[in-house]
Design a protein around this motif. Structure first.
Motif, PDB file in Angstrom:
ATOM      1  N   TYR A 186      -5.611 -18.270   5.943  1.00 18.20           N
ATOM      2  CA  TYR A 186      -4.723 -18.299   7.116  1.00 18.20           C
ATOM      3  C   TYR A 186      -3.932 -16.994   7.217  1.00 18.20           C
ATOM      4  O   TYR A 186      -3.854 -16.366   8.275  1.00 18.20           O
ATOM      5  CB  TYR A 186      -3.755 -19.487   7.014  1.00 18.20           C
ATOM      6  N   GLN A 187      -3.363 -16.587   6.087  1.00 22.28           N
ATOM      7  CA  GLN A 187      -2.541 -15.362   6.117  1.00 22.28           C
ATOM      8  C   GLN A 187      -3.397 -14.141   6.447  1.00 22.28           C
ATOM      9  O   GLN A 187      -3.021 -13.303   7.270  1.00 22.28           O
ATOM     10  CB  GLN A 187      -1.852 -15.172   4.763  1.00 22.28           C
ATOM     11  N   ARG A 188      -4.563 -14.055   5.819  1.00 22.76           N
ATOM     12  CA  ARG A 188      -5.429 -12.887   6.061  1.00 22.76           C
ATOM     13  C   ARG A 188      -5.890 -12.831   7.521  1.00 22.76           C
ATOM     14  O   ARG A 188      -6.029 -11.765   8.101  1.00 22.76           O
ATOM     15  CB  ARG A 188      -6.632 -12.897   5.109  1.00 22.76           C
ATOM     16  N   SER A 189      -6.099 -14.021   8.118  1.00 26.61           N
ATOM     17  CA  SER A 189      -6.574 -14.024   9.512  1.00 26.61           C
ATOM     18  C   SER A 189      -5.509 -13.479  10.466  1.00 26.61           C
ATOM     19  O   SER A 189      -5.823 -13.042  11.563  1.00 26.61           O
ATOM     20  CB  SER A 189      -7.009 -15.427   9.938  1.00 26.61           C
ATOM     21  N   ASN A 190      -4.250 -13.525  10.054  1.00 26.18           N
ATOM     22  CA  ASN A 190      -3.179 -12.945  10.874  1.00 26.18           C
ATOM     23  C   ASN A 190      -2.858 -11.505  10.477  1.00 26.18           C
ATOM     24  O   ASN A 190      -1.962 -10.880  11.045  1.00 26.18           O
ATOM     25  CB  ASN A 190      -1.900 -13.783  10.767  1.00 26.18           C
ATOM     26  N   GLY A 191      -3.577 -10.982   9.474  1.00 23.70           N
ATOM     27  CA  GLY A 191      -3.349  -9.605   9.030  1.00 23.70           C
ATOM     28  C   GLY A 191      -4.154  -8.627   9.873  1.00 23.70           C
ATOM     29  O   GLY A 191      -4.438  -8.863  11.050  1.00 23.70           O
ATOM     30  N   ASP A 192      -4.538  -7.518   9.263  1.00 15.82           N
ATOM     31  CA  ASP A 192      -5.306  -6.490   9.970  1.00 15.82           C
ATOM     32  C   ASP A 192      -6.662  -6.360   9.268  1.00 15.82           C
ATOM     33  O   ASP A 192      -6.703  -6.091   8.065  1.00 15.82           O
ATOM     34  CB  ASP A 192      -4.537  -5.160   9.912  1.00 15.82           C
ATOM     35  N   PRO A 193      -7.771  -6.570  10.018  1.00 16.29           N
ATOM     36  CA  PRO A 193      -9.091  -6.559   9.368  1.00 16.29           C
ATOM     37  C   PRO A 193      -9.579  -5.160   8.954  1.00 16.29           C
ATOM     38  O   PRO A 193     -10.691  -5.044   8.446  1.00 16.29           O
ATOM     39  CB  PRO A 193     -10.004  -7.156  10.440  1.00 16.29           C
ATOM     40  N   ASP A 194      -8.766  -4.121   9.165  1.00 16.70           N
ATOM     41  CA  ASP A 194      -9.152  -2.754   8.785  1.00 16.70           C
ATOM     42  C   ASP A 194      -9.658  -2.735   7.328  1.00 16.70           C
ATOM     43  O   ASP A 194      -8.920  -3.057   6.403  1.00 16.70           O
ATOM     44  CB  ASP A 194      -7.921  -1.839   8.932  1.00 16.70           C
ATOM     45  N   ARG A 195     -10.909  -2.345   7.153  1.00 15.01           N
ATOM     46  CA  ARG A 195     -11.540  -2.436   5.832  1.00 15.01           C
ATOM     47  C   ARG A 195     -10.943  -1.471   4.807  1.00 15.01           C
ATOM     48  O   ARG A 195     -11.176  -1.608   3.608  1.00 15.01           O
ATOM     49  CB  ARG A 195     -13.039  -2.188   5.944  1.00 15.01           C
ATOM     50  N   ARG A 196     -10.202  -0.468   5.287  1.00 17.35           N
ATOM     51  CA  ARG A 196      -9.616   0.481   4.324  1.00 17.35           C
ATOM     52  C   ARG A 196      -8.446  -0.136   3.561  1.00 17.35           C
ATOM     53  O   ARG A 196      -8.025   0.373   2.529  1.00 17.35           O
ATOM     54  CB  ARG A 196      -9.146   1.747   5.054  1.00 17.35           C
ATOM     55  N   LEU A 197      -7.927  -1.263   4.068  1.00 14.17           N
ATOM     56  CA  LEU A 197      -6.782  -1.899   3.395  1.00 14.17           C
ATOM     57  C   LEU A 197      -7.269  -2.741   2.216  1.00 14.17           C
ATOM     58  O   LEU A 197      -8.270  -3.451   2.333  1.00 14.17           O
ATOM     59  CB  LEU A 197      -6.039  -2.806   4.371  1.00 14.17           C
ATOM     60  N   LYS A 198      -6.520  -2.678   1.101  1.00 17.14           N
ATOM     61  CA  LYS A 198      -6.910  -3.525  -0.036  1.00 17.14           C
ATOM     62  C   LYS A 198      -6.557  -4.981   0.236  1.00 17.14           C
ATOM     63  O   LYS A 198      -7.144  -5.894  -0.319  1.00 17.14           O
ATOM     64  CB  LYS A 198      -6.180  -3.050  -1.288  1.00 17.14           C
ATOM     65  N   ASN A 199      -5.531  -5.182   1.064  1.00 20.21           N
ATOM     66  CA  ASN A 199      -5.086  -6.531   1.408  1.00 20.21           C
ATOM     67  C   ASN A 199      -4.684  -6.478   2.885  1.00 20.21           C
ATOM     68  O   ASN A 199      -3.847  -5.663   3.269  1.00 20.21           O
ATOM     69  CB  ASN A 199      -3.879  -6.889   0.520  1.00 20.21           C
ATOM     70  N   PRO A 200      -5.295  -7.330   3.746  1.00 19.10           N
ATOM     71  CA  PRO A 200      -5.037  -7.239   5.191  1.00 19.10           C
ATOM     72  C   PRO A 200      -3.578  -7.458   5.575  1.00 19.10           C
ATOM     73  O   PRO A 200      -3.192  -7.182   6.710  1.00 19.10           O
ATOM     74  CB  PRO A 200      -5.909  -8.341   5.797  1.00 19.10           C
ATOM     75  N   CYS A 201      -2.774  -7.971   4.645  1.00 25.85           N
ATOM     76  CA  CYS A 201      -1.367  -8.259   4.966  1.00 25.85           C
ATOM     77  C   CYS A 201      -0.396  -7.284   4.297  1.00 25.85           C
ATOM     78  O   CYS A 201       0.824  -7.457   4.414  1.00 25.85           O
ATOM     79  CB  CYS A 201      -1.009  -9.685   4.543  1.00 25.85           C
ATOM     80  N   LEU A 202      -0.926  -6.308   3.557  1.00 26.46           N
ATOM     81  CA  LEU A 202      -0.028  -5.387   2.848  1.00 26.46           C
ATOM     82  C   LEU A 202      -0.314  -3.943   3.230  1.00 26.46           C
ATOM     83  O   LEU A 202      -1.471  -3.503   3.197  1.00 26.46           O
ATOM     84  CB  LEU A 202      -0.212  -5.524   1.326  1.00 26.46           C
ATOM     85  N   GLY A 203       0.742  -3.222   3.604  1.00 29.13           N
ATOM     86  CA  GLY A 203       0.597  -1.810   3.950  1.00 29.13           C
ATOM     87  C   GLY A 203       1.892  -1.080   3.668  1.00 29.13           C
ATOM     88  O   GLY A 203       2.949  -1.709   3.506  1.00 29.13           O
ATOM     89  N   PRO A 204       1.831   0.246   3.597  1.00 32.34           N
ATOM     90  CA  PRO A 204       3.038   1.017   3.276  1.00 32.34           C
ATOM     91  C   PRO A 204       4.037   1.064   4.437  1.00 32.34           C
ATOM     92  O   PRO A 204       3.656   0.962   5.599  1.00 32.34           O
ATOM     93  CB  PRO A 204       2.483   2.419   2.984  1.00 32.34           C
ATOM     94  N   ILE A 205       5.297   1.215   4.090  1.00 31.24           N
ATOM     95  CA  ILE A 205       6.360   1.397   5.082  1.00 31.24           C
ATOM     96  C   ILE A 205       6.969   2.777   4.834  1.00 31.24           C
ATOM     97  O   ILE A 205       7.361   3.091   3.705  1.00 31.24           O
ATOM     98  CB  ILE A 205       7.457   0.317   4.927  1.00 31.24           C
ATOM     99  N   ASN A 206       7.038   3.573   5.888  1.00 26.60           N
ATOM    100  CA  ASN A 206       7.603   4.924   5.756  1.00 26.60           C
ATOM    101  C   ASN A 206       9.134   4.825   5.766  1.00 26.60           C
ATOM    102  O   ASN A 206       9.726   4.483   6.802  1.00 26.60           O
ATOM    103  CB  ASN A 206       7.108   5.779   6.930  1.00 26.60           C
TER     104      ASN A 206
END
Ligand SMILES: Cc1cc2nc3c(=O)[nH]c(=O)nc-3n(C[C@H](O)[C@H](O)[C@H](O)COP(=O)(O)OP(=O)(O)OC[C@H]3O[C@@H](n4cnc5c(N)ncnc54)[C@H](O)[C@@H]3O)c2cc1C
Length: 288
Positions: A186-206
């Motif tokens: 469920y959580q992943r389906s609301n994330g970003d399917p970009d394959r470069r991400l290790k986890n569709p729900c986790l990304g850096p914040i500047n």
């Protein structure tokens, strides 16, 4: 009715119409009906941000599935710390808010400029060129460091800086060691399917281009209502049907026991029992 039945931390602002204030439940009670037992928070919930429309009026904007689970966001309490998995369903996330009480009301959703450009944030659509109107209206905070943002939203600067840094380390490893964000389908389906991400729900914040909006737990529906039979008839204190009196939708005690099985549960319940009630009345008329 809100004060008597909803958690003290629930927002006074809701997406309900201004005249929807429980009149019909009170009418049912006056006719001999009874309220069902309390069902925990007595509602289904989503976190909302509050936007004063330029043309007037307050928009209670629900953060359902478009931004909370996207990579590059986090939500903190008044201590500048995360307190829950941000990618939980809107209802479960708010139950976490209630568990933390006033510490998490309002909660602050923190993102960076690129996040808003890509995914939008609350009422702000993706690719919005200028965020200035939102900043000027007070809806959106903007700062060039965690400490500066913390001063604006009233949380400790050091803690917020630590929280952002820790989340950025989770973005690098792809694992949220604190709240396991992005570990369910469920959580992943609301994330970003970009394959470069290790986890569709986790990304850096500047941390040099930060923004924040405040989130409030608001009801999308209420769970406590009149006790009814399977035909939608309102039952009296003895459990007997009150002839000719029916309830459906939010006026009826939740058939799901106050739990939230998923989107459609409220309208599904409303349609089902309204249909049952209409058939029951029609059958009664035929016999008369
Ligand atoms: C943003 C949002 C998204 C939602 N998404 C979903 C979803 O995807 N699926 C789902 O199942 N549910 C969803 N819900 C919940 C769902 O919309 C409600 O639970 C449902 O509409 C309740 O229906 P109801 O008929 O009981 O009440 P309402 O739709 O509130 O209808 C009550 C009506 O009674 C009228 N009224 C009030 N007082 C009086 C009076 N004294 N005299 C005459 N009329 C009066 C009101 O004006 C209103 O028209 C969502 C809710 C929100 C806010």
């Amino acid at each position: 009715m809100c004060t008597a039945n909803l958690p003290p931390a629930a927002s006074i602002h809701t997406p309900a119409g201004p005249f929807a204030c429980g009149t019909s439940i009170r009418l049912g009670l006056a006719a001999g009906g009874q309220l069902g037992p309390s069902l925990g928070s007595n509602g289904m919930w989503f976190p909302s941000s509050l936007w004063s429309r330029p043309a007037g009026g307050l928009a209670v904007h629900p953060h359902i599935a478009l931004d909370r689970a996207k990579p590059g966001s986090l939500i903190v309490n008044r201590h500048g710390e995360r307190f829950a998995n941000e990618a939980l369903s809107y209802h479960d996330f708010c139950e976490e808010v209630f568990r933390h009480g006033e510490d998490a009301v309002p909660a602050w959703m923190i993102v960076d400029r690129d996040f808003i450009h890509r995914y939008g944030l609350g009422v702000i659509r993706p690719r919005t060129r200028s965020l200035q109107p939102y900043v000027e209206s007070g809806y959106l905070k903007a700062a060039s460091s965690p400490e500066a943002l913390a001063a604006q939203i009233g949380v400790p600067g050091e803690a917020l800086a630590r929280t952002i840094e820790r989340c950025n380390s989770f973005a690098r490893s792809g694992q949220d060691e604190d709240f396991h964000r992005g570990e369910s389908a469920y959580q992943r389906s609301n994330g970003d399917p970009d394959r470069r991400l290790k986890n569709p729900c986790l990304g850096p914040i500047n941390p040099a281009r930060l923004h924040a909006v405040s989130l409030w737990p608001t009801p999308l529906a209420t769970a406590r209502g009149l006790v009814c039979g399977t035909n939608g008839e309102v039952l009296d204190q003895a459990g007997d049907p009150i002839h000719g009196l029916y309830a459906a939708g939010g006026d009826m005690q939740s058939v799901f026991g106050g739990q939230y099985p998923g989107a459609g549960a409220q309208i599904g319940q409303a349609m089902t029992f309204a249909w049952a009630a209409a058939r029951h009345t029609a059958n009664g008329l035929k016999q008369e």
